[in-house]
Scaffold this motif. Structure first.
Motif, PDB file in Angstrom:
ATOM      1  N   GLU A   9      -1.968  -9.420   3.978  1.00 57.81           N
ATOM      2  CA  GLU A   9      -0.598  -9.456   4.492  1.00 57.81           C
ATOM      3  C   GLU A   9      -0.528  -8.879   5.901  1.00 57.81           C
ATOM      4  O   GLU A   9       0.190  -9.397   6.768  1.00 57.81           O
ATOM      5  CB  GLU A   9       0.336  -8.682   3.558  1.00 57.81           C
ATOM      6  CG  GLU A   9       0.559  -9.358   2.214  1.00 57.81           C
ATOM      7  CD  GLU A   9       1.442  -8.528   1.300  1.00 57.81           C
ATOM      8  OE1 GLU A   9       1.802  -7.397   1.698  1.00 57.81           O
ATOM      9  OE2 GLU A   9       1.762  -9.000   0.192  1.00 57.81           O
ATOM     10  N   ALA A  13       0.298   1.278   1.401  1.00 55.66           N
ATOM     11  CA  ALA A  13       1.374   0.357   1.042  1.00 55.66           C
ATOM     12  C   ALA A  13       2.717   0.860   1.559  1.00 55.66           C
ATOM     13  O   ALA A  13       3.570   0.067   1.963  1.00 55.66           O
ATOM     14  CB  ALA A  13       1.418   0.181  -0.481  1.00 55.66           C
ATOM     15  N   SER A  14       2.929   2.179   1.548  1.00 53.06           N
ATOM     16  CA  SER A  14       4.210   2.724   2.011  1.00 53.06           C
ATOM     17  C   SER A  14       4.433   2.437   3.492  1.00 53.06           C
ATOM     18  O   SER A  14       5.533   2.073   3.911  1.00 53.06           O
ATOM     19  CB  SER A  14       4.271   4.231   1.745  1.00 53.06           C
ATOM     20  OG  SER A  14       3.240   4.920   2.432  1.00 53.06           O
ATOM     21  N   LEU A  52      -2.841  -6.148   0.628  1.00 50.34           N
ATOM     22  CA  LEU A  52      -2.227  -5.541   1.800  1.00 50.34           C
ATOM     23  C   LEU A  52      -2.967  -5.932   3.072  1.00 50.34           C
ATOM     24  O   LEU A  52      -2.348  -6.239   4.102  1.00 50.34           O
ATOM     25  CB  LEU A  52      -2.194  -4.017   1.637  1.00 50.34           C
ATOM     26  CG  LEU A  52      -1.429  -3.229   2.702  1.00 50.34           C
ATOM     27  CD1 LEU A  52      -0.794  -1.995   2.077  1.00 50.34           C
ATOM     28  CD2 LEU A  52      -2.330  -2.784   3.850  1.00 50.34           C
ATOM     29  N   HIS A 104       2.999  -0.029   5.141  1.00 46.33           N
ATOM     30  CA  HIS A 104       3.116  -1.480   5.302  1.00 46.33           C
ATOM     31  C   HIS A 104       4.552  -1.933   5.036  1.00 46.33           C
ATOM     32  O   HIS A 104       5.085  -2.783   5.766  1.00 46.33           O
ATOM     33  CB  HIS A 104       2.148  -2.191   4.367  1.00 46.33           C
ATOM     34  CG  HIS A 104       2.071  -3.662   4.596  1.00 46.33           C
ATOM     35  ND1 HIS A 104       1.628  -4.214   5.782  1.00 46.33           N
ATOM     36  CD2 HIS A 104       2.409  -4.720   3.789  1.00 46.33           C
ATOM     37  CE1 HIS A 104       1.678  -5.539   5.703  1.00 46.33           C
ATOM     38  NE2 HIS A 104       2.148  -5.859   4.507  1.00 46.33           N
ATOM     39  N   SER A 105       5.167  -1.358   4.007  1.00 47.09           N
ATOM     40  CA  SER A 105       6.572  -1.685   3.724  1.00 47.09           C
ATOM     41  C   SER A 105       7.464  -1.263   4.879  1.00 47.09           C
ATOM     42  O   SER A 105       8.378  -1.999   5.276  1.00 47.09           O
ATOM     43  CB  SER A 105       7.023  -0.986   2.431  1.00 47.09           C
ATOM     44  OG  SER A 105       6.290  -1.451   1.316  1.00 47.09           O
ATOM     45  N   ASN A 117       6.984  -3.693   7.840  1.00 48.25           N
ATOM     46  CA  ASN A 117       7.680  -4.956   7.594  1.00 48.25           C
ATOM     47  C   ASN A 117       9.178  -4.828   7.865  1.00 48.25           C
ATOM     48  O   ASN A 117       9.787  -5.699   8.493  1.00 48.25           O
ATOM     49  CB  ASN A 117       7.449  -5.413   6.145  1.00 48.25           C
ATOM     50  CG  ASN A 117       6.223  -6.284   6.006  1.00 48.25           C
ATOM     51  OD1 ASN A 117       6.026  -7.221   6.758  1.00 48.25           O
ATOM     52  ND2 ASN A 117       5.379  -5.960   5.038  1.00 48.25           N
ATOM     53  N   LEU A 118       9.770  -3.742   7.379  1.00 48.88           N
ATOM     54  CA  LEU A 118      11.193  -3.505   7.612  1.00 48.88           C
ATOM     55  C   LEU A 118      11.468  -3.297   9.099  1.00 48.88           C
ATOM     56  O   LEU A 118      12.464  -3.792   9.645  1.00 48.88           O
ATOM     57  CB  LEU A 118      11.660  -2.294   6.806  1.00 48.88           C
ATOM     58  CG  LEU A 118      13.137  -1.902   6.940  1.00 48.88           C
ATOM     59  CD1 LEU A 118      14.035  -3.062   6.535  1.00 48.88           C
ATOM     60  CD2 LEU A 118      13.438  -0.663   6.102  1.00 48.88           C
TER      61      LEU A 118
END
Length: 455
Positions: free
Chosen positions: A147, A165-166, A144, A168-169, A172-173
């Protein structure tokens, strides 16, 4: 499932018969193991073999010794080599007091002789699965970070602090959605950072040089909402003596962020729908139709689908606004973000003991990021420049419960170590004192987590 090829149990017992019995027991249940007959051999194997994921050790290694002191010494030696490795103690009743002491200081469990095969195997399997999960989490965290670094090369995150991670997702969206012109609905609890996400959309959109206009619809009196959004001519209502520019006009060529959208009146909803459909509106008190080019981002903590069923919100407006929905999780569901946020809000002006950091990370934060920021500001005001105490944060936490559980909180996470190191400007000796370690013990953890530090 256990990964037999990468995980191994080290059995430490000076009695070959006992070692072979344990080895056979684990082998039958598909668990790889090896035997060390002496503390010296055990220490050497742990230093050499990174696949050893758990140790089962006896408490005595001399025929005429029953005190358990040899096992105690071995435990601390193994913890020096691998601070995080789970260790199960095999004890006789005479060493029970020492075993309890070692559990308080980090041992995974103790098993009395003669042991129960099923219970012992179950305990070992559970610990190996937990160790495997933690290893996966460490690898995911490293991925992560890489990224996120790549994302920062091409996107503006507006200083957003996160490590989960939540999030980060979600980020990205958000960046992908930002490049289009469609309306976005941001949902999530109060204080979770909806306005920050809206600013990221604006910063990465084609109108990033245009204005970003924010209006809290929920804070406006119902009779003024339309005037705020669409403007009003002089004399349109009592108390207005000159023309008023609405938020849509002010945001022309940029982004309009409508917060607390669920509180918009029925009349305001109808007019908002028209603007979204045609880009046209009239000021209050005027029949002149005006046009604007505005990207609308809205946010709410209200369940709009429930509001539609009760007749409080227009279904056609909901679908017009909800081309894309971004759901912000509460802070309690992304605990990895808590420590980086604490470090950001404290701005390096104060120090925190590792046990307090652990407590703050475990607190549910019902007010989310806003509550965390307020608590940090309060703590800085009450304790200028010193070591912060838990009471400085003003949280409803029973300190006596925390104090009684402190012995169980012995191994700080990577995030805690990084934060304490930053608080001490990378000085290892100072960070070690704050964490309650020797410098050598902290060096081992820095190497284990591959954390950079001042030489």
């Amino acid at each position: 499932m256990l990964k037999e090829s990468t995980q191994k149990v080290l059995i430490v017992d000076d009695n070959p018969a006992v070692g072979k019995a344990l080895h056979l027991l684990l082998e039958v249940h598909g668990i790889a193991a090896e035997i060390a007959l002496t503390p010296q051999a055990a220490t050497k194997r742990l230093e050499e073999d990174g696949s050893i994921a758990l140790v089962v050790q006896d408490m005595n290694f001399s025929e005429d010794t029953t005190s358990g002191q040899e096992g105690k010494a071995l435990f601390y030696k193994l913890r020096q080599v691998r601070p995080d490795i789970p260790i199960i103690l095999i004890t006789a009743w005479t060493q029970l007091e020492i075993a309890i002491e070692l559990v308080k200081n980090g041992a995974a469990d103790y098993v009395a002789k003669p042991w129960d095969d099923i219970k012992l195997v179950t305990t070992i399997k559970n610990l190996l699965e937990l160790e495997d999960l933690q290893q996966q989490q460490r690898l995911q965290a490293q991925t992560l970070l890489a990224e996120k670094a790549r994302l920062l090369e091409t996107a503006n995150l507006c200083g957003l602090i996160y490590q989960s991670a939540s999030m980060h997702s979600l980020v990205n969206l958000t960046i992908k959605i930002a490049r289009s012109d469609v309306p976005v609905l941001i949902t999530g609890p109060n204080g979770s950072g909806k306005e920050k996400v809206a600013k990221i959309i604006q910063a990465n959109s084609r109108v990033n040089t245009g204005p970003f206009v924010c209006v809290n619809v929920g804070a406006l009196p119902q009779e003024l909402i339309e005037a705020e959004l669409f403007g009003a001519e002089a004399g349109a209502y009592t108390g207005i003596s000159k023309k008023r520019i609405g938020r849509f006009e002010a945001a022309d060529g940029g982004t309009l962020f409508l917060d607390e959208l669920g509180n918009l009146s029925a009349s305001g909803q109808a007019k908002l729908l028209r603007v979204l459909q045609s880009g046209e509106f009239e000021r209050l008190g005027s029949s002149e139709t005006r046009r604007c080019n505005v990207r609308v981002i809205s946010a709410t903590n209200t369940n709009l689908e429930r509001a539609i069923k009760s007749g409080e919100f227009r279904e056609d407006l909901f679908y017009r606004l909800n081309v894309f929905e971004l759901k912000l999780p509460p802070l309690e569901e992304r605990k990895e973000d808590i420590l980086p946020l604490i470090h950001h809000f404290l701005r390096g002006k104060a120090q925190l003991e590792a046990s307090i950091l652990h407590t703050l990370q475990s607190y549910p934060w019902p007010g989310n990021v806003r509550e965390l920021e307020n608590a940090c500001q309060r703590a800085l005001i009450l304790n200028e420049g010193g070591k912060l105490q838990l009471k400085d944060f003003g949280l409803p936490i029973d300190e006596t419960i925390i104090q009684s559980s402190k012995p169980l909180i012995t191994e700080p996470s990577r995030e805690v170590i990084e934060m304490v190191l930053k608080q001490n400007q990378g000085v290892v000796a100072q960070a070690a004192r704050q964490l309650g370690f020797s410098r050598q013990a902290l060096y081992r953890r820095l190497e284990k987590y591959k954390i950079e530090y001042n030489q």
